[in-house]
Design a protein around this motif. Sequence first.
Motif, PDB file in Angstrom:
ATOM      1  N   VAL A 175       0.847  -1.202   0.000  1.00 13.92           N
ATOM      2  CA  VAL A 175       0.000   0.000   0.000  1.00 13.92           C
ATOM      3  C   VAL A 175       0.877   1.244   0.000  1.00 13.92           C
ATOM      4  O   VAL A 175       0.678   2.179  -0.783  1.00 13.92           O
ATOM      5  CB  VAL A 175      -0.944  -0.003   1.224  1.00 13.92           C
ATOM      6  N   ARG A 176       1.890   1.230   0.870  1.00 14.87           N
ATOM      7  CA  ARG A 176       2.767   2.402   0.960  1.00 14.87           C
ATOM      8  C   ARG A 176       3.531   2.615  -0.344  1.00 14.87           C
ATOM      9  O   ARG A 176       3.731   3.752  -0.783  1.00 14.87           O
ATOM     10  CB  ARG A 176       3.736   2.241   2.131  1.00 14.87           C
ATOM     11  N   ALA A 183       1.123   4.080  -2.784  1.00 17.02           N
ATOM     12  CA  ALA A 183       0.811   5.461  -2.387  1.00 17.02           C
ATOM     13  C   ALA A 183       1.969   6.386  -2.738  1.00 17.02           C
ATOM     14  O   ALA A 183       1.776   7.506  -3.215  1.00 17.02           O
ATOM     15  CB  ALA A 183       0.516   5.513  -0.888  1.00 17.02           C
ATOM     16  N   CYS A 184       3.176   5.895  -2.530  1.00 16.97           N
ATOM     17  CA  CYS A 184       4.368   6.696  -2.831  1.00 16.97           C
ATOM     18  C   CYS A 184       4.462   6.929  -4.340  1.00 16.97           C
ATOM     19  O   CYS A 184       4.679   8.055  -4.799  1.00 16.97           O
ATOM     20  CB  CYS A 184       5.599   5.963  -2.300  1.00 16.97           C
ATOM     21  N   LEU A 223       0.189   9.858  -3.250  1.00 16.73           N
ATOM     22  CA  LEU A 223      -1.097   9.921  -2.546  1.00 16.73           C
ATOM     23  C   LEU A 223      -0.933  10.753  -1.272  1.00 16.73           C
ATOM     24  O   LEU A 223      -0.050  10.474  -0.464  1.00 16.73           O
ATOM     25  CB  LEU A 223      -1.556   8.498  -2.191  1.00 16.73           C
ATOM     26  N   GLN A 228      -1.099  12.134   2.449  1.00 20.38           N
ATOM     27  CA  GLN A 228      -1.049  11.337   3.681  1.00 20.38           C
ATOM     28  C   GLN A 228      -2.435  11.021   4.269  1.00 20.38           C
ATOM     29  O   GLN A 228      -2.675   9.877   4.680  1.00 20.38           O
ATOM     30  CB  GLN A 228      -0.179  12.063   4.726  1.00 20.38           C
ATOM     31  N   LEU A 252      -3.761   8.076   2.525  1.00 25.85           N
ATOM     32  CA  LEU A 252      -3.018   6.864   2.879  1.00 25.85           C
ATOM     33  C   LEU A 252      -3.445   6.389   4.273  1.00 25.85           C
ATOM     34  O   LEU A 252      -3.669   5.190   4.493  1.00 25.85           O
ATOM     35  CB  LEU A 252      -1.511   7.140   2.848  1.00 25.85           C
ATOM     36  N   TRP A 272      -6.665   4.604   4.085  1.00 22.59           N
ATOM     37  CA  TRP A 272      -6.477   3.264   3.514  1.00 22.59           C
ATOM     38  C   TRP A 272      -5.929   2.307   4.589  1.00 22.59           C
ATOM     39  O   TRP A 272      -6.450   1.212   4.793  1.00 22.59           O
ATOM     40  CB  TRP A 272      -5.504   3.377   2.335  1.00 22.59           C
ATOM     41  N   ARG A 309      -7.986  -3.611   3.218  1.00 21.71           N
ATOM     42  CA  ARG A 309      -6.746  -3.013   2.683  1.00 21.71           C
ATOM     43  C   ARG A 309      -6.273  -3.796   1.475  1.00 21.71           C
ATOM     44  O   ARG A 309      -5.910  -3.245   0.439  1.00 21.71           O
ATOM     45  CB  ARG A 309      -5.642  -3.014   3.747  1.00 21.71           C
ATOM     46  N   THR A 314      -4.146   8.788  -9.039  1.00 28.72           N
ATOM     47  CA  THR A 314      -4.232   9.345  -7.682  1.00 28.72           C
ATOM     48  C   THR A 314      -5.644   9.826  -7.353  1.00 28.72           C
ATOM     49  O   THR A 314      -6.200   9.495  -6.306  1.00 28.72           O
ATOM     50  CB  THR A 314      -3.243  10.527  -7.538  1.00 28.72           C
TER      51      THR A 314
END
Lengths: 367, 198
Positions: free
Chosen positions: B30-31, B34-35, B39, B41, B44, B47, B55, B69
């Motif tokens: 996920v991170r 997102a990175c 995305l 914070q 995130l 999520w 998740r 995004t």
Amino acid sequence: MNFELDAVFIEDSERETALARRIAAAVQDRAPIENVADGRVPARAIAGADSFSAGKRRMVVMRRRTPFVMSCPAGSARFACCGYLVMVLASNCPMDCSYCFLQEFVADNPGFQIYSNFADAFEELERIAHRAPDRHFRIGTGELADSLAFDTMTGLSRELIAYFAEREKLTLELKTKTDEIGNLLDSDPRGRVLVSWTLSPEKVWRTSEHRTAPPAARIDAARRVLEAGYRVAFHFDPVIAYVDAEREYAELLDHLFEVIAPEKIAFFSIGGLRMTPGLRAAARRRWPRDPMLLDEHVLADDGRLRTFTPLRLKLYRIIADRFERAGVKVPGYLCMEAASVHERVFGAAPASPATIGERLARERERF
Amino acid sequence: MLWRRRAGMNGESDLAIHGATPGENIDESVRALACARHLPQPHLDRWLAMNERSRAAFLEIAQTLRLRTGQITAALELLEEISVRDATDCADILAAPEIARIRLHAGSAPARARELIETLRARRFPRLRETSTRLAGAIRELRLPRGISVVLPRELRSDVLTITVEVARVAELDGAIEALAARRAAIARIIEMLGGSE
């Protein structure tokens, strides 16, 4: 009602006022009492996760430095308004409705302020009445605070009733979600005081109207004050368009009419749930699991999120029709809605705010 | 990639895990996504606040449909609101047949991503969708001639119906007035519907 207080602050200059003394005596050991030079300081938001909640538990007895009486802050030229005058005797409220506009409106000053120089409001009212001697005015104390939430402690209602009972052309409206009517029952309003309740179906009360009295208790309290010589009115505001709303608002009205004959109701108002984006964000942050904040709302032309129009108006009609079918003409008005909406719901164009205000204030002549 | 999609018996997909514990792997993935998508914070956090099953389910669909995004933020918001209102969790929402179909059927990822957002929006606003469809049908039934349009307020945000007449000649104006007059009752009904009448 028994609300929690973390602290009570009393402005130095107000310590000897009757209101401050009453509150100090009532608080006793329930919360520490601190004297402060300027009540505006503890009334400000304090750092923390939920300064609004914290504010509700910090009572500040202070002098009001601005006028007490004003036009209703919800009023606008784009709406068909009711001509309501607001008398601000307190700010914030110990109850905590998830949809409450105060979450945004008093976010910077969330302390629960009670104004010890409230009698100054009477002078303002005298001036208003003097300027328009032929007009009747409806003046309410329940806009920025609940009118009765701390009445056991403050005893304010007694002084207000005593004042308004002597004023032929001024009608006091005490607006509440409590059943705290003890002080009302042993006062004589002489028909010049109106007590109104905001009513929601049980489901809305359970999910969203925290620390308020249940709807059935509010209706029962209305019955009791009616018997004690007060007029009563009801605000269906905010109407929330959850899945079972159509049926449950109708049931709520059925229950109301079982307890209180429609002809005994001075008037009713209807308003839909409306939130600025800022209010919605604040409410969702504070009440992330509240489904009532998530009805099918869209951004309306006035910049507020409202239930999409056909559904919102359908719910208004259900309420208005229930009154219509009751067989007596109970005056009704809409809050923060355009004249075209008023016409769709009530079948006639609304009168001017001044005329509506006059009519609602004079409703006592019907009884 | 730590995750491998595999088709289930009923055509749905789930996630196979290699190596680290499921929760850790999901959060890492996920991170990472997102990175890659920059995305913000808060989204995130939203999520990561979902339960593990949710998740993972959203990660899988975000990867499969290559959500952008804006689509990720919109979907997260819609999922959160639906889950609160309907007292369900995001994994169950994403397992609904209409969403499983989007995930699995052929077609470009961007088109399916748009369809996902539309489907979630329809579930978030079911009565708005139903009322809009009914009103649009009533407008279609008017069979208006060229040059006249009847337009609903966007998202039914007001009770104002917009009627536009485009004319270049007086004869066209006469024709348009006649056409509208002939449809007066049907248009009046649409105005009433817009005001909440059935």
